[in-house]
Design an enzyme around this catalytic site. Structure first.
Site, PDB file in Angstrom:
ATOM      1  N   SER A 124       0.821  -1.292   0.034  1.00  0.00           N
ATOM      2  CA  SER A 124      -0.087   0.029  -0.007  1.00  0.00           C
ATOM      3  C   SER A 124       0.975   1.379  -0.017  1.00  0.00           C
ATOM      4  CB  SER A 124      -0.832   0.129   1.287  1.00  0.00           C
ATOM      5  OG  SER A 124      -1.517   1.179   1.307  1.00  0.00           O
ATOM      6  N   TYR A 148      -2.288   0.118  10.632  1.00  0.00           N
ATOM      7  CA  TYR A 148      -2.481  -0.514   9.003  1.00  0.00           C
ATOM      8  C   TYR A 148      -1.194  -0.494   8.348  1.00  0.00           C
ATOM      9  CZ  TYR A 148      -3.490  -1.213   4.292  1.00  0.00           C
ATOM     10  OH  TYR A 148      -3.608  -1.508   3.038  1.00  0.00           O
ATOM     11  N   LYS A 152       1.926  -3.198   6.993  1.00  0.00           N
ATOM     12  CA  LYS A 152       2.329  -3.423   5.524  1.00  0.00           C
ATOM     13  C   LYS A 152       3.764  -3.040   5.286  1.00  0.00           C
ATOM     14  CE  LYS A 152      -1.516  -4.311   3.265  1.00  0.00           C
ATOM     15  NZ  LYS A 152      -1.575  -5.621   2.410  1.00  0.00           N
TER      16      LYS A 152
END
Length: 336
Positions: A124, A148, A152
């Site tokens: 991402s 989040y 990643k």
């Protein structure tokens, strides 16, 4: 090629399944269905014209992963399985580290034991944090600002270390910007549970009359119309990027760890997206400007030059097609 797609019934995973299976690959879906539905596989079967294999299991189940890799004679893995809501990650960070980081670790152990060394990872643009310059290229410093994004980034660093330790690994991290749109068939698309976290499905639900209005967070940014600017990329273009990455990893230059931005290189404001969706749907999308959200930035968009030069990939679908396909899915797909 025999390819395993973890999270293969999810939004981006399902579109990549359709592309890879349509190109003649033996595709195996591995999904615990925590944020998707089994009927997606039925729809995929209609798209590709044959029955696909679905293994229902959790990515943290290394034994099941290992059996699946062996029984299906898997040669490469595309790893989509992961939790992906920023707000939820702030409220429950342990769940994100457990699923996204521990889950990837279990997958890597299984792959290593089975001698599978080719991996495309669904990453991402959140790994970049707040943009220090625009457009954002792969040399931009990484500094995720929420659990989040950090999950990643932790996985990317783990994959980089793994590739550095063993020259047989071939790994590509695909850094998405803002995936939108749906498959041209109208059979699969973004299907969020509850209130959508992303802009496009929320707009679609307002246009369809399921929600009263769109809340636009901030109207006083230093942008042409005061609303936030983001790089929206059609999900079908993202699927093309994964196929290009697999082809590259299988080439003589594919050994090691690689990161690629997948975006259009162009930013669209929230109100630009609203106006284009109104044109595509023929419906009004009521909205109201509300206070900015903490952590949001004025603008963020990609430099996709590396993917174009190395993978031969570039986004081909414009905002009009993104909105038209999302509306087709909203009207048709949800009734199937």
């Amino acid at each position: 090629m025999n390819i395993l797609l973890t999270g293969g019934s999810g939004y981006i995973g399902s579109h990549t399944v359709a592309l890879l299976a349509g190109a003649g690959n033996h595709v195996v879906l591995y999904d615990n269905l925590c944020n998707s539905h089994a009927d997606v596989v039925t729809r995929l079967n209609r798209i590709v014209g044959r029955s696909l294999v679905l293994v229902q299991g959790d990515v943290r189940d290394a034994d099941l992963l290992e059996r699946t890799l062996q029984e299906q004679r898997i040669e490469a893995v595309v790893h989509f399985a992961g939790l992906k809501a920023v707000g939820e990650s702030v409220a429950d960070p342990l769940a994100y580290y457990d699923n996204n980081v521990t889950g990837t670790l279990c997958l890597l152990w299984a792959m290593q034991r089975c001698g599978v060394r080719t991996l495309v990872f669904s990453s991402s643009a959140t790994v970049y944090g707040d943009p220090q310059y625009l457009p954002v290229d792969e040399m931009h410093p990484t500094s995720a600002v929420n659990p989040y994004g950090r999950s990643k980034l932790h996985v990317e660093e783990m994959l980089s270390d793994l590739a550095a330790s063993d020259g047989d690994w071939r790994i590509a991290c695909m850094r998405y910007f803002n995936p939108v749109g749906a498959h041209e068939s109208g059979l699969i698309g973004e299907d969020p549970s509850g209130v959508p976290n992303n802009l496009m499905p929320y707009i679609a639900q307002v246009a369809a009359g399921h929600r009263d209005r769109l809340s636009v967070y901030g109207g006083d940014y230093d942008t042409p119309d005061g609303t936030g600017v983001r790089d929206f990329v059609h999900v079908a273009d993202l699927a093309d990027g994964h196929l290009a990455a697999l082809n590259y990893l299988g080439s003589s230059e594919g050994a090691g760890w690689h990161a690629f931005n997948l975006g259009t290189g162009q930013g669209y404001s929230v109100l630009q997206v609203v106006r284009e969706f109104e044109r595509a749907s023929g419906r009004e999308v009521p909205y109201e400007i509300v206070a900015r959200r903490p952590g949001d930035v004025a603008s963020s968009y990609a430099s996709p030059d590396k993917a174009r030069l190395i993978l031969g990939w570039q986004a081909r679908r414009g905002l009009d097609e993104m909105c038209a396909s999302a509306w087709r899915w909203q009207r048709y797909g949800e009734r199937l």
